[in-house]
Scaffold this motif. Sequence first.
Motif, PDB file in Angstrom:
ATOM      1  N   ARG A   1      45.238  37.795  41.630  1.00 53.35           N
ATOM      2  CA  ARG A   1      44.846  37.109  40.378  1.00 53.35           C
ATOM      3  C   ARG A   1      44.015  38.032  39.493  1.00 53.35           C
ATOM      4  NH1 ARG A   1      43.715  32.443  43.153  1.00 53.35           N
ATOM      5  NH2 ARG A   1      41.470  32.807  43.062  1.00 53.35           N
ATOM      6  N   SER A   2      43.105  38.764  40.151  1.00 57.37           N
ATOM      7  CA  SER A   2      42.241  39.662  39.363  1.00 57.37           C
ATOM      8  C   SER A   2      43.053  40.777  38.713  1.00 57.37           C
ATOM      9  CB  SER A   2      41.169  40.296  40.257  1.00 57.37           C
ATOM     10  OG  SER A   2      40.313  39.307  40.718  1.00 57.37           O
TER      11      SER A   2
ATOM     12  N   LYS B   1      44.816  39.493  35.854  1.00 60.43           N
ATOM     13  CA  LYS B   1      43.856  39.223  34.772  1.00 60.43           C
ATOM     14  C   LYS B   1      43.554  40.522  34.006  1.00 60.43           C
ATOM     15  CE  LYS B   1      41.404  35.910  33.113  1.00 60.43           C
ATOM     16  NZ  LYS B   1      42.160  34.796  32.585  1.00 60.43           N
TER      17      LYS B   1
ATOM     18  N   ALA C   1      37.229  40.441  35.308  1.00 61.93           N
ATOM     19  CA  ALA C   1      38.596  40.056  35.705  1.00 61.93           C
ATOM     20  C   ALA C   1      38.540  39.330  37.043  1.00 61.93           C
ATOM     21  CB  ALA C   1      39.454  41.287  35.829  1.00 61.93           C
TER      22      ALA C   1
END
Length: 520
Positions: A493-494, A497, A520
């Motif tokens: 996810r980071s 991001k 992020a």
Amino acid sequence: MEGNHATTQSGCGDPDRPAHPGGFPNRDAGKGDPQPAGRDVDFPVSVVLPAGGTGERTGLQTPKQFCSFLGRPLISYTIQAFERVSWIQSIVVVVARENTDLMADIVRRFRHRKVRAVPGGSTRHRSIRNGILALGEEGGERPAAGRPKVVLIHDAVRPFVDEDFLYEIATAAKEHGAAGAIRPLVSTVIATTPEGYLDHSLERGKYRASEMPQGFTYDVIHRAYQRCSQSDFDFGTECLHLALQYCGTNAKLIQGPPTLWKVTYKRDLAAAESIIKDAVSRSACFVTGGSARAAALAGALQEPARALGTTNHPHMAPCATTTCLSVPNSNKTGCLFPAWVKLSRRGGHAVLSGGLVSRVCEKIRAAWREAGRQSACFLLRFQELDVVPDLTGENASYLLKEWNFIQFSVDHSRPAEVEALLAALEAADRAPLHPLVVIWVQWSDSDELLGGRAAAAAAAAVITDLSSAAKLRNILLYGIQLHQSKDSERWERSVSKVAEIASVLIRERSPALVGQLLQA
Ligand SMILES: Nc1ccn([C@@H]2O[C@H](COP(=O)(O)OP(=O)(O)OP(=O)(O)O)[C@@H](O)[C@H]2O)c(=O)n1
Ligand SMILES: O=C(CO)[C@H](O)[C@H](O)COP(=O)(O)O
């Protein structure tokens, strides 16, 4: 607006075909493949850019040609479109007297080399006449020797004109005495009675919208303006008509790309800004600082970044390598036809899996087939995504082109790498035209910020200082903090991001976010 742009590029196959196809030949009819840019012209060509209007219809105080996009006035983009064409010798920009100093400042600031400004007139025709007369004086004591063979006339407020089309107009003007761009009509033209009722309507398929650029042999356009009436000067809107009426020259009409539209209303300024932003945010270069971990992260980032760049087009496959999809003629970006698609390795860092090439090509072919072989347009936000360890040696060439940079630092307490990148960009003198983006991705080793609040404050202070200095040189520095996570879902996810934030920062170039350290 982005969507419009993606489907309205030159060369995409024109969706707005004429109702009566026989009436006007298509731009490419009777010719071979469109020729690539860079062809030479063996006769002297000069340009007149009328820019003496007030832009009343925008409702703004500032004439539209001086409205700024990314810190640069519209007229400078138009000038650049002509200046970069090697066979164009000189450009006369016609401006209202009160804007002479402003124009001189623009020429100096944006380093225009072929430009001379002359005073405008009370109407567009008067301004153009002044430009033509100025060209006639360019030879000094032997004016005839300095006169161009062909003069291109183009409204300063139509910034998106490409070299191929200028070539077509210039060569047709030389052959026929006059040539001009046309487009199919969007609306039907009707005549009204003085009382405001319909008198009659024109058969739309028989008519075309006259656009710019137009080209003329110097003799034809000079004579036309010598002979035309005060009424022409006061009310006329069509240079091709003057050539016909006063010189008997029937202009050759060539269908141009939709991008030739004129900025007329305020909403056109917003559309122009969107196109300009798309154009400057196509390429990003990841600089890893030589760290193997950063290189691995760059690889992981590429997939989400590229997927973001495909504007949700269902047919475009994201690529998980440093391979780039590019269009040979960069003026026609956004449109990928099977024959034009090139998959290339850049910078010697690509890891190209054999299957990928055919998979991506197959997707494009399928999309093209599905679109009835008419057109298949894909907008790649990042057309090129490269990974390099640093910007020395061969990689220094990235500093000279339209790239944006994403610098990774594994240890954010040492900003040496980003300082070196900023210094290299300054030395390359790369950013005078529009601001370029540098994103400093600071990768910390743990879920938690190392050193807690104190370290966070120190990192924020460093980026604030660096960004203030960089901004003076037209470089927008942003920061993103990425925290390593053992939880793989969280980590993915980071990484996504980071790609998402970087994509937005590069496109929007928001001054408000300069120097911010985003999480992020
Ligand atoms: N006296 C004039 C009037 C217009 N132009 C130029 O002609 C081009 C096309 O004209 P238009 O779109 O009509 O611009 P404006 O006249 O500025 O706009 P408006 O009619 O809304 O006032 C523009 O580049 C404009 O600057 C010019 O050089 N001299
Ligand atoms: O297309 C054109 C000529 O063919 C011109 O751009 C147009 O006439 C400018 O007109 P206006 O001043 O009304 O905007």
